[in-house]
Design an enzyme around this catalytic site. Structure first.
Site, PDB file in Angstrom:
ATOM      1  N   TYR A 261       0.866  -1.194   0.000  1.00  0.00           N
ATOM      2  CA  TYR A 261       0.000   0.000   0.000  1.00  0.00           C
ATOM      3  C   TYR A 261       0.893   1.232   0.000  1.00  0.00           C
ATOM      4  O   TYR A 261       1.965   1.239  -0.585  1.00  0.00           O
ATOM      5  CB  TYR A 261      -0.972  -0.081   1.182  1.00  0.00           C
ATOM      6  N   LYS A 316     -21.726 -19.550  -9.562  1.00  0.00           N
ATOM      7  CA  LYS A 316     -21.006 -19.409 -10.824  1.00  0.00           C
ATOM      8  C   LYS A 316     -19.551 -19.034 -10.557  1.00  0.00           C
ATOM      9  O   LYS A 316     -18.620 -19.585 -11.166  1.00  0.00           O
ATOM     10  CB  LYS A 316     -21.675 -18.322 -11.663  1.00  0.00           C
ATOM     11  N   GLU A 358     -25.031 -13.241 -17.150  1.00  0.00           N
ATOM     12  CA  GLU A 358     -25.678 -14.446 -16.619  1.00  0.00           C
ATOM     13  C   GLU A 358     -27.130 -14.182 -16.242  1.00  0.00           C
ATOM     14  O   GLU A 358     -27.443 -13.174 -15.603  1.00  0.00           O
ATOM     15  CB  GLU A 358     -24.920 -14.924 -15.370  1.00  0.00           C
ATOM     16  N   ASP A 384     -25.338 -18.105 -20.852  1.00  0.00           N
ATOM     17  CA  ASP A 384     -26.607 -18.776 -21.131  1.00  0.00           C
ATOM     18  C   ASP A 384     -26.778 -19.006 -22.626  1.00  0.00           C
ATOM     19  O   ASP A 384     -27.433 -19.968 -23.045  1.00  0.00           O
ATOM     20  CB  ASP A 384     -27.784 -17.949 -20.609  1.00  0.00           C
ATOM     21  N   ALA A 417     -36.473 -20.367 -28.516  1.00  0.00           N
ATOM     22  CA  ALA A 417     -35.814 -19.351 -29.344  1.00  0.00           C
ATOM     23  C   ALA A 417     -35.314 -18.208 -28.476  1.00  0.00           C
ATOM     24  O   ALA A 417     -35.242 -17.070 -28.926  1.00  0.00           O
ATOM     25  CB  ALA A 417     -36.782 -18.829 -30.407  1.00  0.00           C
ATOM     26  N   GLY A 418     -34.952 -18.543 -27.243  1.00  0.00           N
ATOM     27  CA  GLY A 418     -34.373 -17.553 -26.356  1.00  0.00           C
ATOM     28  C   GLY A 418     -32.867 -17.506 -26.507  1.00  0.00           C
ATOM     29  O   GLY A 418     -32.324 -17.793 -27.586  1.00  0.00           O
ATOM     30  N   ASN A 510     -34.217 -27.256 -17.426  1.00  0.00           N
ATOM     31  CA  ASN A 510     -33.933 -27.575 -16.025  1.00  0.00           C
ATOM     32  C   ASN A 510     -34.931 -26.884 -15.109  1.00  0.00           C
ATOM     33  O   ASN A 510     -35.337 -25.756 -15.381  1.00  0.00           O
ATOM     34  CB  ASN A 510     -32.508 -27.123 -15.662  1.00  0.00           C
TER      35      ASN A 510
END
Length: 630
Positions: A261, A316, A358, A384, A417-418, A510
């Site tokens: 520091y 994650k 995400e 995703d 279709a996402g 899921n």
């Protein structure tokens, strides 16, 4: 809310009408035919005209023809088509005698969905929006059981047979032991007076089996929930989360403090100010990834917001560290505004070597990722979309090896279709797939379909070369590969049976897949893979993103491009000699992240997005070392 016209006869039909009215908000109208009809009806059109029916019923969204005479079925479908009905369900004991070919011709003539069911408790979601709305309340039974001390206290009907047999069963199961409940459920349905045929393998016996299975599944799920969910709560509470900061250096003396520091830290600040790339030399930026979410699409649950997103984003970050040695941090944003999210991420980006988006709902996720890629000089990766696509591609690659087919020879159907469905479609097209149909809740996406957003319009241009129309069930006929990235329980065994020989079925929704793997196998699928850890061939994003980011960070990549994604998928597929029950390596295979990372790093250098050049072998070894020293 859809309108339903029910055409039936006798007391069994009246009970069906009453049950639908009592247990839904659908607009229901009905016509009752005489209980007694001739054995043969030579001229169905004259016969129906002589009955003086109110023809306005045929303009309802959905026509249900229940327990009618088989000779009348084509005339009912014709009247429905001429009066603008959108779908027809034919159900009841003699339904299968109605002539498939003629009904199919009429359905095509009037561009109308028609389906036939021997028993009304076998109706399922099929991709047709009208039938799907009806099937959200009525059809294949789904129940929730409450038990105490091994005894059934209550059975809630989430979806039941239109005839009322499911509710009859539910009322009668109270007080029955959990052990005996499934068998009792089947017996109760067999005893229920309806027009399902007796004395054959289908009919009432199939109805009984469906109800028995519904009770078995809910009891199994409740047991699993009590076990997994309760233990998970205790796990999270005891640890107060799953991640923490860990110092690389120890501060034990004034000398240590002056180096780490003030005053010593001023010098690296000056160096970075003079040369921006020195930030990688003097700080941990090169190993930091922000896991950014607005909590709008959490797992299969939905929009839970920023706070409730924390456990997933912590998880994650834990996977990033455990499998790739990447230091990742949850950044949960309390806003759904696209511009605000982009501005926040842009302004925190100097701290990070990469951005992982995400659980941000579509279609906003597409715009957010695209715009951030244009603004930042570090990788922006919506896992995703692309993580799911990479792992799915690896799975399809190895599955095709097993069945002896090639990408340019197969028909692929994608449900959803996402984010994941769109990215998977594009990656498979890049691999040479020529025949592909993508379906959403309204059915097959085709050019000219009303209500498509710009992302689905793009899919319509890229896929569906013959501009086919229809439902998910229509799309799956003759398909070699089905990939589900949508919602659970929308694919039936009949839909799988309609696929090509040696069918590959990946129901990846899921926690409940589009069809349970054992059901897909029973229906003839050669290879089945899901996203579940309790099933074979688990296609999990964690097979991809730790290694993908590790490779990108190690070469200071500006982007994660298509070359890198392809390299990741190919590397993942190459790790095993595939078999029917093992088309993808385990997430715990220690070779996965190093192999993927080295392939991604090489692809980044080959495609010109790497800031530095390193040996791909070093990247693999670096990954192993970072994972080992935790």
């Amino acid at each position: 809310m859809i309108s339903i016209g029910v055409i039936t006869r006798g007391k069994y039909g009246r009970r069906l009408i009453e049950n639908i009215k009592r247990n839904s908000d659908f607009r229901v109208s009905s016509v009752e035919l005489p209980e007694s009809l001739p054995d043969f009806i030579d001229d169905p059109e004259d016969f129906v005209n002589a009955l003086n029916l109110d023809k306005s019923i045929f303009s309802s969204d959905l026509i249900i023809a229940y327990t009618l005479h088989p000779d009348l079925m084509p005339e009912i479908v014709r009247l429905a088509g001429e009066n603008g009905a959108k779908a027809v369900i034919i159900a009841g004991g003699m339904s299968k005698a109605g002539g498939y070919s003629l009904l199919s011709e009429l359905a095509k003539k009037y561009n109308m969905h028609v389906e036939i069911h021997e028993i009304c408790c076998d109706i399922e979601r099929c991709g047709n929006s009208i039938v799907d709305e009806f099937a959200s309340c009525f059809g294949r039974p789904k129940v929730k059981v409450t038990a105490k001390g091994g005894i059934i206290e209550n059975v809630e009907v989430l979806r039941g047979a239109p005839c009322g047999s499911t509710r009859h069963m539910a009322c009668a199961l109270a007080g029955v032991s959990e052990k005996d409940a499934p068998a009792k459920a089947g017996l109760l349905v067999q005893q229920y007076p309806c027009r399902a045929l007796r004395g054959i393998s289908g009919g009432i016996h199939k109805a009984a089996e469906l109800h028995k299975r519904a009770v078995e599944e809910t009891l199994r799920e409740e047991t699993m929930k009590e076990s997994v969910y309760e233990r998970s709560l205790q796990f999270h509470e005891s640890h107060k989360g799953k991640i923490a900061l860990k110092s690389k250096v120890r501060i034990e003396t004034k000398e240590d403090l002056s180096l780490a520091y003030t005053p010593g830290v001023a010098e690296p600040c000056r160096r970075i100010y003079s040369n921006r790339d020195d930030v990688y030399r003097y700080t941990a930026k090169g190993n930091f990834v922000a896991v950014v979410s607005d909590g709008s699409s959490i797992l299969g649950i939905g929009d839970l917001g920023a706070l409730a997103a924390m456990p997933v984003m912590e998880g994650k970050a834990l996977l990033f560290k455990t499998f790739g040695g990447v230091d990742a941090f949850p950044v949960c944003l309390d806003t759904k505004d696209v511009d605000e999210i982009i501005n926040i991420v842009k302004n925190i980006a100097p701290c990070f070597g990469g951005i992982n988006l995400e659980d941000i709902g579509a279609p906003r996720c597409f715009e957010i990722e695209t715009r951030l890629k244009g603004l930042l000089d570090i990788p922006v990766f919506h896992d995703d979309q692309h993580g799911a696509a990479v792992v799915a591609l690896a799975g399809v690659t190895n599955a095709l090896k097993v069945v002896g087919k090639k990408f340019d020879q197969i028909k692929v159907v994608i449900s959803g279709a996402g984010a994941a469905g769109t990215a998977t479609a594009k990656l498979l097209l890049d691999m040479g797939v020529r025949d592909m149909l993508v379906c959403d809740t309204a059915g097959i996406i085709y050019r000219g379909r009303d209500g498509l957003n710009k992302y689905k319009e793009e899919l319509a241009r890229l896929t569906n070369r013959n501009n086919e129309k229809g439902t998910l069930a229509d799309a799956m006929k003759g398909a070699d590969v089905f990939i589900g990235l949508s919602v659970g329980r929308i694919v039936s065994q009949d839909m799988v049976r309609s696929m090509a020989r040696d069918a590959i079925v990946f129901p990846l929704a899921n926690p409940v897949p589009e069809i349970m793997p054992q059901e897909a196998k029973q229906a003839g699928a050669r290879i089945v893979g899901t996203g579940r850890s309790d099933c074979i061939n688990q296609l999990n994003n964690a097979l991809g993103f730790p290694g993908i980011f590790r490779g990108a960070l190690d070469v200071r990549a500006r982007d994660i491009n298509e070359h890198m994604k392809m390299a990741a998928a190919n590397a993942l597929a190459s790790l095993i000699e595939p078999e029917e029950d093992m088309i993808i390596p385990s997430i715990f295979d220690p070779r996965v992240a190093p192999t993927v990372a080295s392939a991604v790093a090489q692809a980044a250098q080959d495609s010109g997005v790497a800031r530095i050049r390193v040996d791909a072998g070093w990247v693999a070894e670096h990954t192993r070392e970072l994972v080992r020293v935790q």
